[in-house]
Scaffold this active site. Structure first.
Site, PDB file in Angstrom:
ATOM      1  N   GLY A  11     -55.148 -32.080 -27.345  1.00  0.00           N
ATOM      2  CA  GLY A  11     -54.533 -30.937 -26.604  1.00  0.00           C
ATOM      3  C   GLY A  11     -53.504 -30.323 -27.477  1.00  0.00           C
ATOM      4  O   GLY A  11     -52.654 -31.099 -28.260  1.00  0.00           O
ATOM      5  N   VAL A  24     -47.740 -27.315 -45.098  1.00  0.00           N
ATOM      6  CA  VAL A  24     -48.159 -26.105 -46.079  1.00  0.00           C
ATOM      7  C   VAL A  24     -47.135 -26.129 -47.038  1.00  0.00           C
ATOM      8  O   VAL A  24     -47.197 -25.959 -48.356  1.00  0.00           O
ATOM      9  CB  VAL A  24     -48.588 -24.956 -45.418  1.00  0.00           C
ATOM     10  CG1 VAL A  24     -48.862 -23.936 -46.548  1.00  0.00           C
ATOM     11  CG2 VAL A  24     -49.794 -25.264 -44.695  1.00  0.00           C
ATOM     12  N   ARG A  25     -45.925 -25.770 -46.605  1.00  0.00           N
ATOM     13  CA  ARG A  25     -44.653 -25.089 -47.588  1.00  0.00           C
ATOM     14  C   ARG A  25     -44.081 -26.608 -48.248  1.00  0.00           C
ATOM     15  O   ARG A  25     -43.908 -26.252 -49.492  1.00  0.00           O
ATOM     16  CB  ARG A  25     -43.656 -24.635 -46.752  1.00  0.00           C
ATOM     17  CG  ARG A  25     -44.175 -23.430 -46.069  1.00  0.00           C
ATOM     18  CD  ARG A  25     -43.136 -22.153 -46.040  1.00  0.00           C
ATOM     19  NE  ARG A  25     -43.824 -21.089 -45.712  1.00  0.00           N
ATOM     20  CZ  ARG A  25     -43.332 -19.816 -45.071  1.00  0.00           C
ATOM     21  NH1 ARG A  25     -42.064 -20.158 -44.549  1.00  0.00           N
ATOM     22  NH2 ARG A  25     -43.981 -18.648 -44.980  1.00  0.00           N
ATOM     23  N   GLY A 102     -52.630 -36.377 -30.629  1.00  0.00           N
ATOM     24  CA  GLY A 102     -52.299 -37.506 -29.684  1.00  0.00           C
ATOM     25  C   GLY A 102     -52.635 -38.826 -30.282  1.00  0.00           C
ATOM     26  O   GLY A 102     -53.332 -38.817 -31.262  1.00  0.00           O
ATOM     27  N   ILE A 126     -47.779 -32.902 -25.299  1.00  0.00           N
ATOM     28  CA  ILE A 126     -46.849 -32.803 -24.571  1.00  0.00           C
ATOM     29  C   ILE A 126     -46.353 -33.851 -23.584  1.00  0.00           C
ATOM     30  O   ILE A 126     -45.573 -34.132 -22.818  1.00  0.00           O
ATOM     31  CB  ILE A 126     -47.110 -31.610 -23.499  1.00  0.00           C
ATOM     32  CG1 ILE A 126     -48.374 -31.794 -22.690  1.00  0.00           C
ATOM     33  CG2 ILE A 126     -47.175 -30.345 -24.401  1.00  0.00           C
ATOM     34  CD1 ILE A 126     -48.466 -31.016 -21.554  1.00  0.00           C
ATOM     35  N   ASP A 127     -47.588 -34.984 -23.703  1.00  0.00           N
ATOM     36  CA  ASP A 127     -47.572 -35.945 -22.668  1.00  0.00           C
ATOM     37  C   ASP A 127     -46.475 -37.152 -23.171  1.00  0.00           C
ATOM     38  O   ASP A 127     -46.011 -37.901 -22.461  1.00  0.00           O
ATOM     39  CB  ASP A 127     -48.690 -37.069 -22.668  1.00  0.00           C
ATOM     40  CG  ASP A 127     -49.946 -36.033 -22.030  1.00  0.00           C
ATOM     41  OD1 ASP A 127     -49.561 -35.068 -21.230  1.00  0.00           O
ATOM     42  OD2 ASP A 127     -50.984 -36.402 -21.905  1.00  0.00           O
ATOM     43  N   ASP A 129     -46.919 -39.669 -24.810  1.00  0.00           N
ATOM     44  CA  ASP A 129     -47.431 -41.228 -24.362  1.00  0.00           C
ATOM     45  C   ASP A 129     -47.630 -41.651 -25.852  1.00  0.00           C
ATOM     46  O   ASP A 129     -48.705 -42.711 -25.845  1.00  0.00           O
ATOM     47  CB  ASP A 129     -48.543 -40.776 -23.655  1.00  0.00           C
ATOM     48  CG  ASP A 129     -49.768 -40.011 -24.300  1.00  0.00           C
ATOM     49  OD1 ASP A 129     -49.631 -39.529 -25.467  1.00  0.00           O
ATOM     50  OD2 ASP A 129     -50.786 -40.076 -23.770  1.00  0.00           O
ATOM     51  N   ARG A 171     -52.195 -37.606 -17.638  1.00  0.00           N
ATOM     52  CA  ARG A 171     -53.121 -38.663 -17.037  1.00  0.00           C
ATOM     53  C   ARG A 171     -52.739 -40.057 -17.047  1.00  0.00           C
ATOM     54  O   ARG A 171     -52.933 -40.667 -15.939  1.00  0.00           O
ATOM     55  CB  ARG A 171     -54.556 -38.357 -17.888  1.00  0.00           C
ATOM     56  CG  ARG A 171     -55.242 -37.198 -17.606  1.00  0.00           C
ATOM     57  CD  ARG A 171     -56.188 -37.173 -18.939  1.00  0.00           C
ATOM     58  NE  ARG A 171     -55.513 -36.950 -20.243  1.00  0.00           N
ATOM     59  CZ  ARG A 171     -55.887 -36.574 -21.220  1.00  0.00           C
ATOM     60  NH1 ARG A 171     -57.285 -36.145 -21.330  1.00  0.00           N
ATOM     61  NH2 ARG A 171     -55.325 -36.566 -22.459  1.00  0.00           N
ATOM     62  N   ARG A 252     -48.598 -26.321 -21.142  1.00  0.00           N
ATOM     63  CA  ARG A 252     -48.829 -26.529 -22.583  1.00  0.00           C
ATOM     64  C   ARG A 252     -48.589 -25.511 -23.532  1.00  0.00           C
ATOM     65  O   ARG A 252     -48.481 -25.397 -24.611  1.00  0.00           O
ATOM     66  CB  ARG A 252     -50.301 -26.596 -22.632  1.00  0.00           C
ATOM     67  CG  ARG A 252     -50.611 -28.376 -22.383  1.00  0.00           C
ATOM     68  CD  ARG A 252     -51.366 -28.998 -23.344  1.00  0.00           C
ATOM     69  NE  ARG A 252     -52.495 -28.234 -23.824  1.00  0.00           N
ATOM     70  CZ  ARG A 252     -53.971 -28.796 -23.649  1.00  0.00           C
ATOM     71  NH1 ARG A 252     -54.164 -29.790 -22.792  1.00  0.00           N
ATOM     72  NH2 ARG A 252     -55.116 -28.074 -23.813  1.00  0.00           N
TER      73      ARG A 252
HETATM   74  N1  LIG Z   1     -62.172 -44.052 -31.187  1.00  0.00           N
HETATM   75  C1  LIG Z   1     -62.025 -42.822 -31.984  1.00  0.00           C
HETATM   76  N2  LIG Z   1     -62.632 -42.718 -33.107  1.00  0.00           N
HETATM   77  C2  LIG Z   1     -62.978 -41.669 -33.702  1.00  0.00           C
HETATM   78  N3  LIG Z   1     -62.283 -40.451 -33.181  1.00  0.00           N
HETATM   79  C3  LIG Z   1     -61.740 -40.456 -31.837  1.00  0.00           C
HETATM   80  C4  LIG Z   1     -61.524 -41.636 -31.282  1.00  0.00           C
HETATM   81  N4  LIG Z   1     -60.987 -41.336 -30.207  1.00  0.00           N
HETATM   82  C5  LIG Z   1     -60.940 -39.611 -30.152  1.00  0.00           C
HETATM   83  N5  LIG Z   1     -61.227 -39.611 -31.358  1.00  0.00           N
HETATM   84  C6  LIG Z   1     -61.044 -37.944 -31.826  1.00  0.00           C
HETATM   85  O1  LIG Z   1     -60.013 -37.461 -31.613  1.00  0.00           O
HETATM   86  C7  LIG Z   1     -60.124 -36.097 -30.975  1.00  0.00           C
HETATM   87  C8  LIG Z   1     -58.874 -35.659 -29.861  1.00  0.00           C
HETATM   88  O2  LIG Z   1     -58.644 -37.079 -28.975  1.00  0.00           O
HETATM   89  P1  LIG Z   1     -58.275 -37.035 -27.722  1.00  0.00           P
HETATM   90  O3  LIG Z   1     -59.178 -35.914 -26.891  1.00  0.00           O
HETATM   91  O4  LIG Z   1     -58.146 -38.280 -26.864  1.00  0.00           O
HETATM   92  O5  LIG Z   1     -56.973 -36.293 -27.772  1.00  0.00           O
HETATM   93  P2  LIG Z   1     -55.359 -36.908 -28.351  1.00  0.00           P
HETATM   94  O6  LIG Z   1     -55.239 -36.592 -29.661  1.00  0.00           O
HETATM   95  O7  LIG Z   1     -55.089 -38.070 -27.498  1.00  0.00           O
HETATM   96  O8  LIG Z   1     -54.529 -35.548 -27.546  1.00  0.00           O
HETATM   97  P3  LIG Z   1     -53.904 -35.362 -26.153  1.00  0.00           P
HETATM   98  O9  LIG Z   1     -54.358 -36.609 -25.402  1.00  0.00           O
HETATM   99  O10 LIG Z   1     -52.564 -35.297 -26.069  1.00  0.00           O
HETATM  100  O11 LIG Z   1     -54.882 -34.219 -25.490  1.00  0.00           O
HETATM  101  C9  LIG Z   1     -61.286 -36.411 -29.921  1.00  0.00           C
HETATM  102  O12 LIG Z   1     -61.954 -35.498 -29.475  1.00  0.00           O
HETATM  103  C10 LIG Z   1     -62.419 -37.285 -30.940  1.00  0.00           C
HETATM  104  O13 LIG Z   1     -62.957 -36.386 -31.840  1.00  0.00           O
HETATM  105  O1  LIG Z   2     -56.663 -29.097 -21.687  1.00  0.00           O
HETATM  106  P1  LIG Z   2     -57.534 -30.335 -21.231  1.00  0.00           P
HETATM  107  O2  LIG Z   2     -58.578 -30.515 -22.109  1.00  0.00           O
HETATM  108  O3  LIG Z   2     -58.005 -29.941 -19.839  1.00  0.00           O
HETATM  109  O4  LIG Z   2     -56.603 -31.390 -21.062  1.00  0.00           O
HETATM  110  C1  LIG Z   2     -55.800 -31.634 -20.225  1.00  0.00           C
HETATM  111  C2  LIG Z   2     -54.722 -32.954 -20.532  1.00  0.00           C
HETATM  112  O5  LIG Z   2     -54.368 -32.849 -21.921  1.00  0.00           O
HETATM  113  C3  LIG Z   2     -53.021 -33.028 -21.890  1.00  0.00           C
HETATM  114  O6  LIG Z   2     -52.307 -31.512 -21.633  1.00  0.00           O
HETATM  115  C4  LIG Z   2     -52.452 -33.746 -23.066  1.00  0.00           C
HETATM  116  O7  LIG Z   2     -52.626 -32.542 -24.169  1.00  0.00           O
HETATM  117  C5  LIG Z   2     -52.770 -33.753 -20.650  1.00  0.00           C
HETATM  118  O8  LIG Z   2     -51.476 -34.001 -19.932  1.00  0.00           O
HETATM  119  C6  LIG Z   2     -53.941 -33.347 -19.743  1.00  0.00           C
HETATM  120  O9  LIG Z   2     -54.075 -34.300 -18.743  1.00  0.00           O
HETATM  121 MG   LIG Z   3     -54.316 -38.632 -25.656  1.00  0.00          MG
END
Ligand SMILES: Nc1ncnc2c1ncn2[C@@H]1O[C@H](COP(=O)(O)OP(=O)(O)OP(=O)(O)O)[C@@H](O)[C@H]1O
Ligand SMILES: O=P(O)(O)OC[C@H]1O[C@](O)(CO)[C@@H](O)[C@@H]1O
Ligand SMILES: [Mg+2]
Length: 319
Positions: A11, A24-25, A102, A126-127, A129, A171, A252
């Site tokens: 996200g 980058v910079r 994340g 933003i979470d 977490d 979540r 977001r």
């Molecule tokens: N166990 C894993 N091994 C390899 N790649 C992973 C794994 N888990 C997640 N990824 C990769 O990272 C991407 C982003 O992970 P995810 O969708 O959980 O978001 P996040 O980085 O936790 O951010 P957020 O939860 O804040 O949206 C996934 O779509 C996947 O491509």
């Molecule tokens: O935009 P998407 O893929 O629906 O994901 C929503 C989730 O992503 C987050 O905004 C974290 O990036 C969570 O708080 C939320 O549950």
């Molecule tokens: Mg996450």
């Protein structure tokens, strides 16, 4: 190390652009070639990798979202996808990758490190977490956005003497709900980390009504239940009219606060320094306003604790 790359994944979060700009910079300042990967791990697999110049990150520090786009990649979860990503980086002679995202993105970065690419994570969600750091990029902006929206809801809740259930993102994490609830003076906060009995919530609303208090704000983290289910559940214990507000993706977006721009800038530059020091499989972290690094594995194998004293305080202050 001569060539490094940067991507954003998961996200998006306000302040990601400040971090991209800093990578980058700072990279160019250190005489590195810096490449930008579009669309997260999906772009790494599809070879969407371009060299970036100083001007490519001009005029973005104040913008929400991410200039490099973000994605959630199914293919990257497979070894075949990961091998393609590594091959594309190696073909360009890129030895180090900075992943802004994340916990899921951190897992991906760890895999790449195992496959021979030096990786540094920057916590951005933003979470808030992510264990091992007090704050993640985007959290402060989202928190302020939520509080601003709850203030607006409070105006109309007061005028019509209504109970509002406000569903916020998170979540698995109640950080946003908890701190927004305290900052906005909500009467009730539901977070995934702790059970709140609906009968207690109804009793608090009832005792408020008896004291002449007619409006009530309930902040609900999406991971607990939907606003609609919450309203139905509450209706089993007390006969009041409720209105629901699901804040959604507004949380977001928007321009990053100064705090998120500073955090993004500091994390971005620090991540480059870590690569130059030969680190890999670690993430940037902030504690007591100082930069640290932590092992990625220790981050995603741990759940971030919430501060139960904040929960207690909000209860004491919002009777
Ligand atoms: N166990 C894993 N091994 C390899 N790649 C992973 C794994 N888990 C997640 N990824 C990769 O990272 C991407 C982003 O992970 P995810 O969708 O959980 O978001 P996040 O980085 O936790 O951010 P957020 O939860 O804040 O949206 C996934 O779509 C996947 O491509
Ligand atoms: O935009 P998407 O893929 O629906 O994901 C929503 C989730 O992503 C987050 O905004 C974290 O990036 C969570 O708080 C939320 O549950
Ligand atoms: Mg996450």
């Amino acid at each position: 190390m001569r060539k490094i790359a940067v991507l954003t994944s998961g996200g998006d979060a306000p302040g990601m652009n400040a971090a991209i700009r800093a990578v980058v910079r700072k990279g160019i300042f250190e005489n590195l070639e810096v490449y930008g990967v579009s669309h997260g791990y999906e772009g790494l697999i599809n070879n969407q990798i371009k060299k970036m110049e100083l001007g490519d990150v001009g005029d973005i520090i104040h913008r929400g979202g991410t200039k490099l786009y973000s994605a959630r990649s199914e293919e990257f979860l497979t070894l075949a996808g990961q091998n393609k990503a590594v091959a594309n980086l190696k073909n360009l002679g890129i030895e180090g990758l900075i992943v802004i995202g994340g916990d899921g993105s951190y897992r991906g970065a760890s895999r790449l490190s195992e496959l021979g690419i030096k990786t540094i994570g920057i916590p951005a969600t933003i979470d808030n977490d992510i264990a091992g750091t007090n704050e993640t990029i985007g959290y402060d902006t989202a928190l302020n956005t939520i509080v601003d929206m709850i203030d607006k809801i409070r105006d109309t809740a007061t005028s019509h003497e209504r109970t509002f259930i406000i569903e916020v993102m998170g979540r698995d994490s109640g950080q946003l709900a908890l701190n927004a609830g305290l900052a906005a003076g909500a009467e009730t906060i539901f977070i995934p980390e702790r059970q709140t009995k609906m009968s207690d919530v109804a009793a608090r609303i009832q005792s408020g009504l008896e004291r002449g208090k007619k409006h009530s704000l309930i902040v609900l983290a999406e991971g607990v239940m939907s606003a609609e289910s919450c309203s139905l559940e509450l209706g089993k214990y007390i006969n009041i009219e409720t209105r629901l507000s699901v804040l959604g993706h507004i949380q977001r977006g928007g321009k990053p606060t100064a705090k998120d721009r500073v955090l993004g800038s500091r994390f971005g530059a620090y991540a480059v320094e870590l690569l130059l020091d030969g680190q890999t499989d670690v993430g940037t972290s902030i504690k007591d306003d100082k930069m640290y690094f932590v092992e990625l594995k220790s981050v995603y194998n741990q759940k971030k604790n919430y501060d139960s004293s904040i929960y207690q305080l909000s209860k004491e202050l919002s009777i």
